[in-house]
Design a protein around this motif. Structure first.
Motif, PDB file in Angstrom:
ATOM      1  N   GLY A 360       0.853  -1.187   0.000  1.00 29.19           N
ATOM      2  CA  GLY A 360       0.000   0.000   0.000  1.00 29.19           C
ATOM      3  C   GLY A 360       0.885   1.232   0.000  1.00 29.19           C
ATOM      4  O   GLY A 360       1.571   1.511   0.992  1.00 29.19           O
ATOM      5  N   ILE A 361       0.931   1.956  -1.105  1.00 25.83           N
ATOM      6  CA  ILE A 361       1.738   3.179  -1.168  1.00 25.83           C
ATOM      7  C   ILE A 361       0.874   4.330  -0.713  1.00 25.83           C
ATOM      8  O   ILE A 361      -0.296   4.454  -1.103  1.00 25.83           O
ATOM      9  CB  ILE A 361       2.310   3.409  -2.593  1.00 25.83           C
ATOM     10  CG1 ILE A 361       3.538   4.319  -2.524  1.00 25.83           C
ATOM     11  CG2 ILE A 361       1.269   3.917  -3.568  1.00 25.83           C
ATOM     12  CD1 ILE A 361       4.769   3.649  -1.946  1.00 25.83           C
ATOM     13  N   SER A 362       1.389   5.150   0.157  1.00 25.05           N
ATOM     14  CA  SER A 362       0.594   6.282   0.662  1.00 25.05           C
ATOM     15  C   SER A 362       1.524   7.459   0.904  1.00 25.05           C
ATOM     16  O   SER A 362       1.885   7.769   2.034  1.00 25.05           O
ATOM     17  CB  SER A 362      -0.152   5.894   1.952  1.00 25.05           C
ATOM     18  OG  SER A 362       0.710   5.242   2.862  1.00 25.05           O
ATOM     19  N   ASP A 363       1.936   8.073  -0.187  1.00 25.38           N
ATOM     20  CA  ASP A 363       2.805   9.241  -0.093  1.00 25.38           C
ATOM     21  C   ASP A 363       2.060  10.401   0.556  1.00 25.38           C
ATOM     22  O   ASP A 363       0.842  10.371   0.725  1.00 25.38           O
ATOM     23  CB  ASP A 363       3.302   9.623  -1.484  1.00 25.38           C
ATOM     24  CG  ASP A 363       4.490   8.783  -1.913  1.00 25.38           C
ATOM     25  OD1 ASP A 363       5.482   8.762  -1.175  1.00 25.38           O
ATOM     26  OD2 ASP A 363       4.417   8.121  -2.972  1.00 25.38           O
ATOM     27  N   HIS A 364       2.808  11.419   0.917  1.00 30.99           N
ATOM     28  CA  HIS A 364       2.205  12.566   1.602  1.00 30.99           C
ATOM     29  C   HIS A 364       1.298  13.364   0.661  1.00 30.99           C
ATOM     30  O   HIS A 364       1.520  13.424  -0.552  1.00 30.99           O
ATOM     31  CB  HIS A 364       3.297  13.484   2.156  1.00 30.99           C
ATOM     32  CG  HIS A 364       3.943  12.950   3.383  1.00 30.99           C
ATOM     33  ND1 HIS A 364       3.333  12.954   4.614  1.00 30.99           N
ATOM     34  CD2 HIS A 364       5.154  12.370   3.571  1.00 30.99           C
ATOM     35  CE1 HIS A 364       4.138  12.418   5.514  1.00 30.99           C
ATOM     36  NE2 HIS A 364       5.261  12.052   4.901  1.00 30.99           N
ATOM     37  N   ASN A 372       7.251  17.228   0.188  1.00 33.68           N
ATOM     38  CA  ASN A 372       6.973  17.075  -1.247  1.00 33.68           C
ATOM     39  C   ASN A 372       5.602  16.462  -1.505  1.00 33.68           C
ATOM     40  O   ASN A 372       5.446  15.598  -2.366  1.00 33.68           O
ATOM     41  CB  ASN A 372       8.018  16.188  -1.927  1.00 33.68           C
ATOM     42  CG  ASN A 372       9.201  16.983  -2.428  1.00 33.68           C
ATOM     43  OD1 ASN A 372       9.112  18.187  -2.624  1.00 33.68           O
ATOM     44  ND2 ASN A 372      10.304  16.308  -2.608  1.00 33.68           N
ATOM     45  N   GLY A 373       4.620  16.874  -0.717  1.00 27.87           N
ATOM     46  CA  GLY A 373       3.280  16.314  -0.856  1.00 27.87           C
ATOM     47  C   GLY A 373       2.754  16.389  -2.280  1.00 27.87           C
ATOM     48  O   GLY A 373       3.045  17.330  -3.022  1.00 27.87           O
ATOM     49  N   LEU A 374       1.982  15.377  -2.680  1.00 24.30           N
ATOM     50  CA  LEU A 374       1.551  15.237  -4.075  1.00 24.30           C
ATOM     51  C   LEU A 374       0.467  16.235  -4.465  1.00 24.30           C
ATOM     52  O   LEU A 374      -0.577  16.320  -3.816  1.00 24.30           O
ATOM     53  CB  LEU A 374       1.029  13.812  -4.327  1.00 24.30           C
ATOM     54  CG  LEU A 374       2.068  12.761  -4.729  1.00 24.30           C
ATOM     55  CD1 LEU A 374       3.086  12.545  -3.607  1.00 24.30           C
ATOM     56  CD2 LEU A 374       1.378  11.453  -5.075  1.00 24.30           C
ATOM     57  N   ILE A 402      -2.957   7.289  -0.034  1.00 22.77           N
ATOM     58  CA  ILE A 402      -2.373   8.592   0.265  1.00 22.77           C
ATOM     59  C   ILE A 402      -2.380   8.771   1.773  1.00 22.77           C
ATOM     60  O   ILE A 402      -3.263   8.241   2.457  1.00 22.77           O
ATOM     61  CB  ILE A 402      -3.152   9.742  -0.415  1.00 22.77           C
ATOM     62  CG1 ILE A 402      -2.302  11.031  -0.493  1.00 22.77           C
ATOM     63  CG2 ILE A 402      -4.470  10.021   0.304  1.00 22.77           C
ATOM     64  CD1 ILE A 402      -1.245  11.013  -1.556  1.00 22.77           C
ATOM     65  N   GLU A 403      -1.365   9.426   2.317  1.00 23.85           N
ATOM     66  CA  GLU A 403      -1.428   9.841   3.719  1.00 23.85           C
ATOM     67  C   GLU A 403      -1.939  11.270   3.719  1.00 23.85           C
ATOM     68  O   GLU A 403      -1.175  12.216   3.560  1.00 23.85           O
ATOM     69  CB  GLU A 403      -0.072   9.735   4.412  1.00 23.85           C
ATOM     70  CG  GLU A 403      -0.206  10.019   5.908  1.00 23.85           C
ATOM     71  CD  GLU A 403       1.093   9.879   6.674  1.00 23.85           C
ATOM     72  OE1 GLU A 403       1.029   9.810   7.915  1.00 23.85           O
ATOM     73  OE2 GLU A 403       2.174   9.865   6.051  1.00 23.85           O
ATOM     74  N   SER A 404      -3.239  11.400   3.858  1.00 24.35           N
ATOM     75  CA  SER A 404      -3.885  12.702   3.754  1.00 24.35           C
ATOM     76  C   SER A 404      -3.802  13.439   5.087  1.00 24.35           C
ATOM     77  O   SER A 404      -4.160  12.899   6.138  1.00 24.35           O
ATOM     78  CB  SER A 404      -5.347  12.521   3.347  1.00 24.35           C
ATOM     79  OG  SER A 404      -5.971  13.776   3.187  1.00 24.35           O
ATOM     80  N   ASP A 405      -3.331  14.676   5.034  1.00 26.35           N
ATOM     81  CA  ASP A 405      -3.232  15.477   6.253  1.00 26.35           C
ATOM     82  C   ASP A 405      -4.615  15.801   6.817  1.00 26.35           C
ATOM     83  O   ASP A 405      -5.518  16.218   6.073  1.00 26.35           O
ATOM     84  CB  ASP A 405      -2.492  16.781   5.956  1.00 26.35           C
ATOM     85  CG  ASP A 405      -0.995  16.650   6.203  1.00 26.35           C
ATOM     86  OD1 ASP A 405      -0.472  15.534   6.021  1.00 26.35           O
ATOM     87  OD2 ASP A 405      -0.358  17.651   6.573  1.00 26.35           O
ATOM     88  N   ILE A 406      -4.747  15.619   8.111  1.00 27.70           N
ATOM     89  CA  ILE A 406      -5.943  16.084   8.813  1.00 27.70           C
ATOM     90  C   ILE A 406      -5.713  17.553   9.152  1.00 27.70           C
ATOM     91  O   ILE A 406      -4.817  17.889   9.931  1.00 27.70           O
ATOM     92  CB  ILE A 406      -6.185  15.267  10.101  1.00 27.70           C
ATOM     93  CG1 ILE A 406      -6.380  13.780   9.773  1.00 27.70           C
ATOM     94  CG2 ILE A 406      -7.385  15.813  10.860  1.00 27.70           C
ATOM     95  CD1 ILE A 406      -6.483  12.886  11.004  1.00 27.70           C
ATOM     96  N   LEU A 407      -6.481  18.419   8.553  1.00 28.24           N
ATOM     97  CA  LEU A 407      -6.302  19.858   8.753  1.00 28.24           C
ATOM     98  C   LEU A 407      -6.820  20.278  10.130  1.00 28.24           C
ATOM     99  O   LEU A 407      -7.393  19.477  10.869  1.00 28.24           O
ATOM    100  CB  LEU A 407      -7.019  20.620   7.645  1.00 28.24           C
ATOM    101  CG  LEU A 407      -6.572  20.249   6.213  1.00 28.24           C
ATOM    102  CD1 LEU A 407      -7.376  21.032   5.180  1.00 28.24           C
ATOM    103  CD2 LEU A 407      -5.075  20.495   6.031  1.00 28.24           C
ATOM    104  N   ASN A 408      -6.621  21.527  10.469  1.00 23.26           N
ATOM    105  CA  ASN A 408      -6.986  22.009  11.811  1.00 23.26           C
ATOM    106  C   ASN A 408      -8.453  21.794  12.145  1.00 23.26           C
ATOM    107  O   ASN A 408      -8.811  21.585  13.304  1.00 23.26           O
ATOM    108  CB  ASN A 408      -6.636  23.495  11.959  1.00 23.26           C
ATOM    109  CG  ASN A 408      -5.152  23.709  12.185  1.00 23.26           C
ATOM    110  OD1 ASN A 408      -4.480  22.852  12.760  1.00 23.26           O
ATOM    111  ND2 ASN A 408      -4.628  24.835  11.728  1.00 23.26           N
ATOM    112  N   ASP A 409      -9.314  21.857  11.122  1.00 23.35           N
ATOM    113  CA  ASP A 409     -10.743  21.666  11.383  1.00 23.35           C
ATOM    114  C   ASP A 409     -11.168  20.201  11.261  1.00 23.35           C
ATOM    115  O   ASP A 409     -12.349  19.881  11.350  1.00 23.35           O
ATOM    116  CB  ASP A 409     -11.579  22.538  10.431  1.00 23.35           C
ATOM    117  CG  ASP A 409     -11.388  22.154   8.964  1.00 23.35           C
ATOM    118  OD1 ASP A 409     -10.567  21.247   8.676  1.00 23.35           O
ATOM    119  OD2 ASP A 409     -12.055  22.757   8.110  1.00 23.35           O
TER     120      ASP A 409
END
Length: 564
Positions: A360-364, A372-374, A402-409
């Protein structure tokens, strides 16, 4: 000296130079050299001296420094920097969130020459009066300093395991030793270790003690040793070694006593009776015999913590723990598309060659600019390459994640059409880590309720012995994962091991699956799966409740079901 050790030394040199206000271009040269070495696929210790200056990013001067590092573990300018810097100030580099410039102010203007001085400075309210500091910064610093002090004398299990293996091998060669084992925290595979403890059975303690002291690498501290203990050090190991002696007939009794957490030994079994009392009743020929005499199933060493295992052992309901050969694939990995060292092909082929069925590839994701997020167009390019590689490498399969960022909200950082294009999504927090428990928990809960979230990544953001991590309401987060069918990651990096093993059993009770993920940024990172496995086993993880113990067909159906 390994490349990782050389990198560490050059990074330290760059911090010392910044601390002393050296030339920024010179400092950057050291940082660049450290990063260059980190990306090499060959160990510098195996190279000819004349080859080192030819490496792009390594000049003649830096090559000379590296040559000295390989020869004697340091180099001239670093020797001078260390001579000009109090040892306690160097230790301040361990404080999370405070770089050399801030430490320079604390040292030169605040007068703090060690962590204890710095803690007192914070407690007296003097830090907030220094240039670049304020009341809030002072509070944050005080917490970080206290955490660093609490970590003194400990090392990550992964870093001391090689020493354990070498010491056990040394015991194997001694004919006077009848039985031996690691014990204590080491045998329970705790994530941090303060002492390498061993148990040695012998019929002649004095002779055995002399033999051990004569073995290359051992150095006894006679003041700390006793009639039945050997205390000292082992070459290059940064934490102490303690060896207990016992008679051969007493070995298994002593092994059970020294291995277990006191809570495990004293947990009630039948009325007031506990395991410690059973151990003291007579001599036993095995650990299993001791547990059977107590009316318990044998508890594996790593689970002897006094958390939940005694109740299960009384009912003969201990789980069959997940093993390495149960793991069929490796999820949450990074390639050169973001901040990984190796290409997607290299990561896939190495995973396949290790015997796994899928990767499972999960780049930033794109918010992680520092990694270097995609961007959207890169996501499409990577997915096209995955399709091509899957045709070529079949039956091995790469899943697009993908390793998806959880934003502040709490939202994920791609629009729904992009999120929908992935096979799975690891949702993780990487920024804004300074949160209280309410903020952190609500942020995670929002991400968990996002229908595209497949796996919750490194739940608290902790870095073991470096950063405490943000506080979360574990029960609320786990309950939400149970409700939404979200898998929780055991991030297998020895620096993370997050979710903490102490919450694994609760997750399992709630029916939440876990995934052992190495968060690998290079091919060698796959080996960290082992440390995640140890953490999962401590919490009672079975293959049935481990996502990546599913075979290729099973996990393909699982991902398809989640997407629907």
């Amino acid at each position: 000296m390994t490349n990782a050790e050389i990198k560490s030394k050059l990074k330290l040199a760059s911090k010392l130079m910044e601390l002393h206000g050296d030339n920024p271009f010179k400092i950057r040269g050291y940082q660049t050299a450290a990063d260059t070495i980190s990306a090499l696929d060959i160990e510098m210790s195996t190279m000819q001296i004349g080859e080192i200056p030819k490496i792009e990013g390594i000049g003649k001067g830096m090559a000379a420094n590296i040559t000295q590092l390989l020869e004697r573990g340091s180099f001239e300018s670093m020797d001078q920097l260390l001579q000009d810097t109090p040892e306690g100030v160097v230790e301040m580099f361990k404080i999370s969130g405070f770089g050399p410039k801030k430490i320079a102010v604390l040292w030169k203007d605040g007068g703090a020459e060690n962590l204890d001085d710095l803690l007192l400075l914070c407690q007296q309210g003097k830090v907030s009066k220094l240039k670049g500091f304020a009341d809030k910064t002072q509070d944050t610093l005080m917490q970080a300093v206290q955490f660093t002090l609490d970590c003194r004398g400990f090392e990550r299990y992964a870093n001391v395991e090689p020493f354990m293996i070498n010491i056990l091998a040394a015991f194997e060669k001694q004919p006077g030793i009848t039985l031996f084992s690691e014990t204590g925290d080491l045998r329970r595979r705790m994530e941090i270790i303060g002492c390498l403890e061993f148990l040695v059975a012998s019929d002649d303690f004095e002779a055995t003690r002399k033999v051990i002291s004569s073995v290359e690498g051992f150095d006894e501290n006679e003041k700390l040793s006793g009639p039945l203990t050997w205390s000292g050090t082992f070459v290059k190991c940064v934490i102490p070694v303690k060896i207990r002696f016992c008679a051969t007939a007493q070995f298994y009794n002593t092994l059970v006593e020294t291995t277990a957490n006191p809570k495990h030994l004293h947990a009630p079994i039948d009325g007031d009776k506990n395991l410690k009392q059973v151990v003291q009743e007579k001599q036993y020929e095995s650990e299993e015999a001791i547990y059977n005499a107590a009316g318990l199933s044998l508890v594996v060493p790593e689970m002897r913590e006094g958390e939940f295992e005694i109740d299960l052992a009384k009912q003969n309901k201990l789980p069959e723990l997940v093993e390495m050969n149960d793991l069929k694939g490796i999820l949450h990995n990074h390639s050169t598309y973001s901040d990984g060292r190796h290409t997607l092909r290299q990561m896939a082929e190495h995973c396949r060659d290790l015997g796994y069925e899928y990767l499972g590839i999960s780049d930033h994701s794109h918010t992680a600019v520092y990694a270097n997020g995609l961007k959207d167009f890169q996501v499409k390019a990577q997915q096209e390459e995955i399709t091509q590689l899957n045709e070529e490498l079949a039956p091995f399969k790469i899943f697009s994640g993908i390793e998806s960022d959880i934003l502040n909200d709490g939202s994920l950082d791609y629009p729904d059409d992009i999120l929908a294009s992935f096979d799975f999504i690891v949702a993780s927090v990487h920024s804004g880590l300074n949160m209280d428990v309410t903020k952190a928990t609500n942020r995670l809960l929002t991400a968990i309720h996002n229908p595209y979230t497949t796996i919750l990544g490194h739940m608290t953001g902790r870095l073991i012995l470096e950063r405490e991590g943000y506080p979360v309401d574990h029960k609320a987060v786990i309950d939400a994962c149970a409700e939404r069918g979200v898998v929780i990651e055991i991030n297998a990096s020895p620096y993370r091991l997050d979710i903490d093993w102490r919450w694994v059993h609760y997750a399992l009770e709630k029916g939440v699956m876990l995934s052992i993920n190495p968060d690998a940024h290079k091919m060698e990172g796959y080996k960290d799966m082992y440390y995640g496995l140890l953490a999962g086993r401590k919490g009672g993880l079975t293959k049935e409740m481990c996502l990546n113990a599913m075979n290729l067909e099973e996990i393909s159906k699982y991902f398809e079901g989640r997407k629907k």
